[in-house]
Design an enzyme around this catalytic site. Structure first.
Site, PDB file in Angstrom:
ATOM      1  N   GLY A   1     -36.671 -50.592  42.353  1.00  0.00           N
ATOM      2  CA  GLY A   1     -37.962 -50.061  41.930  1.00  0.00           C
ATOM      3  C   GLY A   1     -39.081 -51.081  41.801  1.00  0.00           C
ATOM      4  O   GLY A   1     -40.008 -50.885  41.012  1.00  0.00           O
TER       5      GLY A   1
ATOM      6  N   HIS B   1     -41.954 -48.198  54.786  1.00  0.00           N
ATOM      7  CA  HIS B   1     -40.821 -48.729  55.556  1.00  0.00           C
ATOM      8  C   HIS B   1     -41.046 -50.227  55.757  1.00  0.00           C
ATOM      9  O   HIS B   1     -42.150 -50.635  56.140  1.00  0.00           O
ATOM     10  CB  HIS B   1     -40.723 -48.008  56.904  1.00  0.00           C
ATOM     11  CG  HIS B   1     -39.511 -48.406  57.673  1.00  0.00           C
ATOM     12  ND1 HIS B   1     -38.253 -47.931  57.366  1.00  0.00           N
ATOM     13  CD2 HIS B   1     -39.358 -49.272  58.701  1.00  0.00           C
ATOM     14  CE1 HIS B   1     -37.377 -48.478  58.189  1.00  0.00           C
ATOM     15  NE2 HIS B   1     -38.015 -49.293  59.010  1.00  0.00           N
TER      16      HIS B   1
HETATM   17  C1  GRF Z   1     -38.499 -51.519  50.063  1.00  0.00           C
HETATM   18  O1  GRF Z   1     -38.279 -52.573  50.931  1.00  0.00           O
HETATM   19  C2  GRF Z   1     -39.078 -50.347  50.818  1.00  0.00           C
HETATM   20  O2  GRF Z   1     -39.816 -50.719  51.932  1.00  0.00           O
HETATM   21  C3  GRF Z   1     -37.862 -49.606  51.269  1.00  0.00           C
HETATM   22  O3  GRF Z   1     -36.923 -49.779  50.235  1.00  0.00           O
HETATM   23  C4  GRF Z   1     -37.215 -50.968  49.507  1.00  0.00           C
HETATM   24  C5  GRF Z   1     -37.319 -50.587  48.064  1.00  0.00           C
HETATM   25  O4  GRF Z   1     -37.445 -51.686  47.220  1.00  0.00           O
HETATM   26  N1  GRF Z   1     -38.177 -48.255  51.605  1.00  0.00           N
HETATM   27  P1  GRF Z   1     -37.782 -51.460  45.695  1.00  0.00           P
HETATM   28  O5  GRF Z   1     -36.734 -50.517  45.113  1.00  0.00           O
HETATM   29  O6  GRF Z   1     -39.136 -50.878  45.598  1.00  0.00           O
HETATM   30  O7  GRF Z   1     -37.687 -52.824  45.082  1.00  0.00           O
END
Ligand code: GRF
Length: 204
Positions: free
Chosen positions: A28, A119
């Protein structure tokens, strides 16, 4: 001039903040950046954090900020409980941030152009099923790419195939391991996702 209290419906819609739900399955860090952006915001608020993972750190972040959470089961995606929850919470906009489940078609249909995802690569390259987290960065490094970045896109029924809203690039260095690239890309995510959401909300 007619006093505003004679038009209660005008007054209510004028004062109501747009309610955002963030869906995440893991750490998160994007949710944290988005919460920071919307804290004290006049027009929008983070109203709900949704996860499929009861152990996800995103839930601790929600607690720290006093934001309601909803942890759903696999069943809830089919039986409509998640969809119901979004309705009872009067959610206006959904932000996917590291959410690893497929959003049910029913929810996609109920939120046209109101669901976005981020993404960690430049779609359409390095997208699709199985392309998430470190898998993406490993694939980019292994392919010998010299540029990577982020893609913010609308969500439709297929993984990573919705309309592209914004892309931002960063270099991939010859010495990069997937972890190095991940850190560089995450910086882009934390910088650009929340302002992009803010812009989209203004267009609603
Ligand atoms: C991020 O790299 C986002 O691009 C992908 O999942 C990851 C989530 O990271 N969809 P976080 O949970 O926000 O640290």
């Amino acid at each position: 001039m007619i006093p505003l209290h004679l038009y209660p419906q005008v007054q209510i819609s004028w004062m109501m903040k747009k309610r955002i739900a963030i869906f995440g399955s893991g750490g998160g860090s994007n949710a944290e950046a988005i919460i920071a952006h919307f804290t004290g915001h006049k027009e929008a608020e983070i109203a709900l954090i949704v996860t499929n993972n009861p152990g996800a750190f995103i839930l601790n972040r929600a607690d720290q900020h006093g934001i309601s959470t909803f942890t759903h089961t696999a069943e809830d995606l089919i039986n409509g409980r998640l969809s119901e929850k979004l309705k009872t919470e009067t959610i206006d906009f959904i932000v996917l941030a590291g959410y690893l489940k497929k959003v049910p078609d029913e929810i996609i249909a109920s939120f046209p152009d109101r669901i976005v995802n981020i993404h960690p690569a430049l779609l359409p390259k390095f997208g699709g099923k199985g392309m998430y987290g470190m898998h993406v960065h490993r694939a980019v490094v292994e392919a010998g790419e010299s540029v990577s970045g982020i893609t913010i896109h609308n969500v439709n029924e297929n993984y990573d195939e919705g309309n592209i809203i914004e892309q931002h690039e960063c270099p991939v260095l010859a010495s990069d391991k997937a972890e190095d690239l991940q850190m560089r890309v995450l910086k882009l995510e934390h910088t650009f996702y929340a302002p992009c959401i803010d812009k989209l909300l203004k267009q609603l």
